[in-house]
Enzyme design. Structure first.
Site, PDB file in Angstrom:
ATOM      1  N   VAL A  94       0.843  -1.188   0.000  1.00 22.66           N
ATOM      2  CA  VAL A  94       0.000   0.000   0.000  1.00 22.66           C
ATOM      3  C   VAL A  94       0.883   1.245   0.000  1.00 22.66           C
ATOM      4  O   VAL A  94       1.858   1.323   0.749  1.00 22.66           O
ATOM      5  CB  VAL A  94      -0.972   0.000   1.207  1.00 22.66           C
ATOM      6  CG1 VAL A  94      -0.228  -0.042   2.525  1.00 22.66           C
ATOM      7  CG2 VAL A  94      -1.903   1.198   1.168  1.00 22.66           C
ATOM      8  N   SER A  95       0.580   2.188  -0.880  1.00 26.67           N
ATOM      9  CA  SER A  95       1.275   3.474  -0.966  1.00 26.67           C
ATOM     10  C   SER A  95       2.770   3.254  -1.189  1.00 26.67           C
ATOM     11  O   SER A  95       3.171   2.649  -2.186  1.00 26.67           O
ATOM     12  CB  SER A  95       0.977   4.286   0.295  1.00 26.67           C
ATOM     13  OG  SER A  95       1.315   5.639   0.128  1.00 26.67           O
TER      14      SER A  95
END
Length: 268
Positions: A94-95
């Protein structure tokens, strides 16, 4: 605590010793985020193993002495998998961790079956988000100063999570990284991009984005989708940067559908 690549890292695992027909998930977290921040996701995917670790200077991992980059951290991660006896995994990020997930899949493709990329981009070739959100994102005070986080939560992560009980729960699980740990994470991605290599990434890939993400706008997911041959794109309406929390059930359902469908396709 485990040592790999000359670094001591705090590692968390779920259900690796339990029988399962599914591959375990290797998870790369967002910048500055500790294991506890994503523990609810690991617990929700309760039919498969799960592996996650704190980056140097984050959570319970000691502060790094020397910087690292995507190549050395991917190599370190592969050593962790060796110690855990895992030859093949599904990889999720994520990210900032989505960039690490891409790099790991490109560098250690023989260890990766499928890829799930959330709220992430191709690195330096990304379309930047809202300047107000990015300036707050780069400030580690969001982990240290509860008042700062409360004041800027909507700017950082969107309104959706702030309207649910998940906001307080998420904030209570955060542990501030060290300043050096946070800086080294930023430094690790300086000049990095996956874009030239993504057309050669043949792994089944699910890309998940929030349509109201002020940090990584959804056009970055569309760019990844256009570059990765065997990919699919899911955009969550009303989702900010933390749509995995604000749209928890929808996100988990989407991930399960992707993983189960690919497993059924392989079996056929």
């Amino acid at each position: 605590m485990m040592t790999a690549g000359g670094r001591e890292l705090r590692v968390a695992t779920w259900r690796l010793n339990e029988p399962s027909h599914h591959l375990p998930v290797l998870f790369f977290n967002g910048i500055g985020a500790n294991i506890e921040a994503v523990a609810p996701l690991a617990e929700a995917l309760d039919d498969r193993g799960f592996v996650m670790f704190d980056m140097p200077g984050v959570g319970g991992s000691p502060e790094p002495v020397v910087p690292y980059n995507t190549f050395t951290m991917a190599w370190t991660t592969a050593q962790l998998l060796d110690q855990l006896g895992l030859d093949l995994v599904d990889v999720m990020g994520v990210s900032w961790g989505g960039a690490m997930a891409q790099h790991f899949a490109l560098q250690h493709g023989d260890r990766v079956h499928r890829l799930i990329l959330c709220a992430t981009s191709a690195g330096m070739l990304m379309v930047p988000g809202n300047p107000a959100a990015l300036s707050k994102m780069a400030d580690p005070r969001r982990y240290v100063d509860a008042a700062f986080m409360e004041k800027h939560f909507a700017t950082l992560y969107g309104d959706a999570l702030g309207k649910t009980a998940g906001k307080g729960s998420h904030m209570s699980r955060l542990k501030p990284p060290t300043r050096r740990g946070y800086f080294y994470q930023l430094l690790a991605m300086l000049g990095w991009t996956s874009a030239p290599a993504l057309p050669f990434l043949k792994k089944p890939t699910l890309i998940m984005m929030g349509d109201e993400d002020a940090i990584v706008p959804p056009i970055n997911g569309r760019f990844l989708h256009s570059l990765i041959p065997n990919s699919e794109l899911e955009i969550f309406e009303g989702g900010g940067h933390l749509f995995l929390l604000s749209h928890r059930e929808q996100s988990i359902s989407c991930m399960r559908a992707f993983l189960d469908r690919e497993e059924a396709r392989k079996a056929a």
